[in-house]
Design a protein around this motif. Structure first.
Motif, PDB file in Angstrom:
ATOM      1  N   THR A 229       0.842  -1.203   0.000  1.00 26.53           N
ATOM      2  CA  THR A 229       0.000   0.000   0.000  1.00 26.53           C
ATOM      3  C   THR A 229       0.874   1.249   0.000  1.00 26.53           C
ATOM      4  N   TRP A 230       0.731   2.058  -1.049  1.00 25.02           N
ATOM      5  CA  TRP A 230       1.474   3.324  -1.155  1.00 25.02           C
ATOM      6  C   TRP A 230       0.553   4.437  -0.687  1.00 25.02           C
ATOM      7  N   ASP A 231       0.886   5.058   0.455  1.00 30.07           N
ATOM      8  CA  ASP A 231       0.027   6.091   1.020  1.00 30.07           C
ATOM      9  C   ASP A 231       0.913   7.111   1.720  1.00 30.07           C
ATOM     10  N   ALA A 242       4.109   7.840   5.966  1.00 29.47           N
ATOM     11  CA  ALA A 242       4.030   7.136   4.683  1.00 29.47           C
ATOM     12  C   ALA A 242       4.069   5.636   4.891  1.00 29.47           C
ATOM     13  N   SER A 243       3.432   4.909   3.977  1.00 28.43           N
ATOM     14  CA  SER A 243       3.575   3.462   3.870  1.00 28.43           C
ATOM     15  C   SER A 243       3.849   3.142   2.412  1.00 28.43           C
ATOM     16  N   GLY A 244       4.615   2.095   2.171  1.00 27.03           N
ATOM     17  CA  GLY A 244       4.959   1.714   0.808  1.00 27.03           C
ATOM     18  C   GLY A 244       6.107   2.504   0.216  1.00 27.03           C
ATOM     19  N   CYS A 245       6.591   3.497   0.934  1.00 22.99           N
ATOM     20  CA  CYS A 245       7.720   4.300   0.466  1.00 22.99           C
ATOM     21  C   CYS A 245       8.330   5.023   1.655  1.00 22.99           C
ATOM     22  N   ALA A 261      10.058  10.693  -2.550  1.00 24.25           N
ATOM     23  CA  ALA A 261       9.629   9.366  -2.136  1.00 24.25           C
ATOM     24  C   ALA A 261      10.524   8.296  -2.756  1.00 24.25           C
ATOM     25  N   ASP A 263      10.240   4.494  -3.254  1.00 20.78           N
ATOM     26  CA  ASP A 263       9.235   3.433  -3.174  1.00 20.78           C
ATOM     27  C   ASP A 263       9.848   2.095  -2.803  1.00 20.78           C
ATOM     28  N   GLU A 264       9.038   1.263  -2.133  1.00 21.31           N
ATOM     29  CA  GLU A 264       9.446  -0.106  -1.832  1.00 21.31           C
ATOM     30  C   GLU A 264       9.376  -0.985  -3.070  1.00 21.31           C
ATOM     31  N   PRO A 267       4.845   0.350  -9.074  1.00 16.90           N
ATOM     32  CA  PRO A 267       3.400   0.123  -9.182  1.00 16.90           C
ATOM     33  C   PRO A 267       3.104  -1.058 -10.087  1.00 16.90           C
ATOM     34  N   ARG A 286      -2.352   4.307  -5.312  1.00 17.76           N
ATOM     35  CA  ARG A 286      -1.345   5.123  -4.637  1.00 17.76           C
ATOM     36  C   ARG A 286      -2.033   6.424  -4.234  1.00 17.76           C
TER      37      ARG A 286
END
Length: 401
Positions: A229-231, A242-245, A261, A263-264, A267, A286
């Motif tokens: 989850t990118w948030d 942040a989550s996902g990054c 950012a 990212d982990e 997309p 995202r």
């Protein structure tokens, strides 16, 4: 004749998983080589590469490589693979090809061809599949059994698929039972449905690009790979969560702001052009939340690309970020994967193979050296894929309009 088929794409959304008690959820583990095997459904996946792209992009820390050994029209006896060999050698050819690929995981898809034999053919199907799985087990690879897809009702004058789907369900249930007995993963593609106005198949049983996209999504979920989850949530003054990054250099005022950012994961690939699917796939959105912006309209840019627009109120509630450098990066990743797959296809199934490596090699066998020249091309593409699967750091700006 070149048998590389340039139609289709591998995809999905409603993966169901059945497996032995100890199998769970990181199906990929530390393996490096994933081998796809089956008939038309598998062979045509390489023409678009959605499944391979999704598995690669969602596991960037794993050095995964893939070999597609699908053969259109094939069955569990390997009869499409024998070419000019005796019929009884098909099974040995099939299982040797898989073993020679040195798999860490085998994704197998059978049952569509066999389902046309109806209930009467089911016992023989189970017997043959069991023999194939016994041979695959000798490689030590993890097993993932994909069910056949359903026969899509495209309306008349296409055939009514109701009867065939009853038979397909019997074969799906048999495959699920085989998976449970062997503590293998089972991914149910039979229940995957598309959105209205976007056919999943060209003729009821061969997927469209959109169909492959949906089926690939379901396979990834069915393999236990959870969405990242990118948030990102920002507030005036620079507070950021942040989550996902990983977010850095966040600066927000009532007039706009910026942040960087890392990212982990990349997309997911967006739905194919021309489909009616919502972009991006559900569960992989995202989202960006920004509190403290003054009334008015704002645009979020990544470089010169606009990735989100909305009012100050919209941003406070959350806007969806789409497009941008990382979306372009995953598209480039898929293109490189497709090129790699085409090189490998021509490596293991060369044109005019009867004359190059078969019983007529006395005529043109001197050209076999050109087949080996494809190896560095495959390896070169895999090196590029290894770089592209790693997300880049992106700086976003929030600008008043």
């Amino acid at each position: 004749m070149n048998r590389f088929i340039l139609s289709g794409v591998f995809v999905l959304v409603c993966g169901c998983l059945a497996f032995g008690e100890e199998a769970k959820p990181d199906a990929l583990g530390e393996l490096e080589r994933i081998v796809f095997v089956g008939n038309t459904y598998i062979e045509q996946e390489q023409a678009a590469g959605y499944l391979e792209t999704m598995l690669t992009s969602q596991q960037p820390g794993k050095n995964l490589t893939f070999r597609n050994l699908g053969w259109s029209g094939d069955d569990l006896l390997g009869r499409a693979r024998i070419e000019f060999a005796p019929l009884e050698q098909g099974f040995a050819i099939l299982t040797k090809q898989v073993a020679d690929a040195k798999p860490g995981m085998i994704l197998a898809n059978y049952g569509m061809n066999e389902s046309f034999a109806g209930p009467a053919g089911l016992p023989e199907f189970v017997k043959q599949y069991s023999a194939v799985l016994d041979a695959f087990a000798k490689t030590g690879a993890k097993l993932v059994l994909l069910s056949p897809i359903s026969h899509e009702d495209l309306g008349r004058p296409w055939p009514d698929p109701a009867g065939h789907n009853k038979n397909l369900k019997l074969y799906c249930d048999a495959i699920k039972k085989l998976a449970e007995e062997r503590k293998a993963l089972y991914v149910d593609l039979f229940e995957v449905k598309g959105e209205a106005g976007s056919p999943m198949t060209t003729d009821g049983i061969h997927p469209t690009a959109y169909g492959y996209w949906k089926y690939a999504m379901a396979t990834v979920k069915g393999m236990g790979i959870a969405p990242v989850t990118w948030d990102v949530s920002l507030e005036a003054g620079g507070a950021a969560k942040a989550s996902g990054c990983k977010v850095s250099d966040a600066k927000v005022t009532a007039k706009g702001g910026s942040f960087t950012a890392a990212d982990e994961v990349l997309p997911m690939p967006v739905a194919p052009e021309g489909s009616h699917a919502n972009e991006p796939a559900a569960g992989y959105e995202r989202m960006l939340h920004v509190k403290g912006l003054a009334a008015g309209k704002y645009a979020v840019k990544a470089g010169d690309l606009v990735v989100a627009v909305g009012s100050g109120d919209d941003f406070a509630k959350g806007v969806r970020v789409s497009g941008g450098p990382e979306t372009k990066r995953v598209h480039q990743l898929r293109e490189e994967i497709n090129l790699k797959s085409s090189f490998f296809f021509r490596r293991w199934r060369p044109q005019n193979d009867t004359y190059i490596i078969g019983f007529r090699k006395g005529e043109q066998g001197r050209n076999a050296v050109e087949i080996n020249a494809l190896d560095p091309l495959v390896e070169g593409k895999e090196a590029q894929i290894a770089k592209l699967r790693m997300p880049a750091t992106v700086t976003y700006t929030i600008e008043a309009q």
